[in-house]
Design a protein around this motif. Structure first.
Motif, PDB file in Angstrom:
ATOM      1  N   LEU A  42     -15.674 124.614  93.156  1.00 13.60           N
ATOM      2  CA  LEU A  42     -14.479 123.760  93.153  1.00 13.60           C
ATOM      3  C   LEU A  42     -13.309 124.463  93.842  1.00 13.60           C
ATOM      4  O   LEU A  42     -12.609 123.853  94.663  1.00 13.60           O
ATOM      5  N   ASN A  43     -13.115 125.741  93.533  1.00 13.36           N
ATOM      6  CA  ASN A  43     -12.020 126.500  94.137  1.00 13.36           C
ATOM      7  C   ASN A  43     -12.200 126.617  95.651  1.00 13.36           C
ATOM      8  O   ASN A  43     -11.237 126.461  96.406  1.00 13.36           O
ATOM      9  N   TYR A  47     -10.033 122.759  95.025  1.00 14.04           N
ATOM     10  CA  TYR A  47      -9.684 122.178  93.728  1.00 14.04           C
ATOM     11  C   TYR A  47      -9.589 123.315  92.714  1.00 14.04           C
ATOM     12  O   TYR A  47     -10.602 123.895  92.338  1.00 14.04           O
ATOM     13  N   ASP A  67      -7.689 113.769  90.567  1.00 16.99           N
ATOM     14  CA  ASP A  67      -7.946 114.777  91.608  1.00 16.99           C
ATOM     15  C   ASP A  67      -9.143 115.646  91.250  1.00 16.99           C
ATOM     16  O   ASP A  67      -9.963 115.983  92.107  1.00 16.99           O
ATOM     17  N   GLU A  68      -9.254 116.010  89.976  1.00 14.66           N
ATOM     18  CA  GLU A  68     -10.385 116.829  89.544  1.00 14.66           C
ATOM     19  C   GLU A  68     -11.693 116.046  89.656  1.00 14.66           C
ATOM     20  O   GLU A  68     -12.707 116.585  90.088  1.00 14.66           O
ATOM     21  N   GLY A  71     -12.740 116.132  93.072  1.00 15.44           N
ATOM     22  CA  GLY A  71     -13.283 117.453  93.390  1.00 15.44           C
ATOM     23  C   GLY A  71     -14.718 117.614  92.923  1.00 15.44           C
ATOM     24  O   GLY A  71     -15.577 118.071  93.679  1.00 15.44           O
TER      25      GLY A  71
END
Length: 163
Positions: A42-43, A47, A67-68, A71
């Motif tokens: 995710l990073n 995100y 948003d998550e 992601g």
């Protein structure tokens, strides 16, 4: 097995957020990823998410924002609409594709039906002004629709439509 897990396993329709939480765990487990590995993915995708947040979302201790959800959907390669769908169905990608096809066909059919009704209303308004041709026009419409149905059932395209 707790009731929540039984419902999730059975594919009972939960809320979209609950569905997403179950789906995150399913997708993560399917790939053999830890919460840390998922957090890293995710990073990398832009995100910001730590492993603890992943665990809290999966266990419904923390809400998932849009948003998550986007992601997770992106990282797992799952369309967002499928990502928040019932987990039992969502795990079967082909079923979700076919459901999307049915919805798209229904949408197209509904639009076509609305257009057909509008066209019929315009014809009816015209025929009210010209009652002397109504009987012939009604027969012509009925015959054209019947011919179209025969062509469709036989898999043949009908004649071109004037437009």
């Amino acid at each position: 097995m707790p009731e929540e897990e039984r419902e999730a396993a059975a594919g009972v329709v939960l809320s979209s957020e609950d569905n997403a939480a179950v789906r995150i765990k399913l997708e993560r487990d399917k790939r053999g990823w830890s919460t840390t590995t998922l957090s890293d993915h995710l990073n990398e995708a832009g995100y910001d998410m730590n492993p603890s947040a992943v665990w809290r979302i999966e266990n419904r201790k923390r809400r998932l924002n849009l948003d998550e959800a986007i992601g997770f959907s992106e990282v797992f390669g799952v369309p967002l609409t499928n990502f928040v769908g019932p987990p039992g169905l969502a795990a079967m990608d082909r079923a979700m594709e076919l459901i999307d096809d049915v919805v798209a066909a229904y949408r197209a059919s509904t639009r076509a039906s609305i257009e057909a009704n509008k066209a019929r209303d315009v014809l009816d308004a015209y025929l009210q002004q010209h009652p002397e041709i109504r009987a012939e026009a009604d027969v012509m419409v009925s015959n054209a629709i019947a011919a179209e149905l025969v062509n469709l059932q036989a898999g043949r395209p009908g004649p071109p439509v004037r437009g």
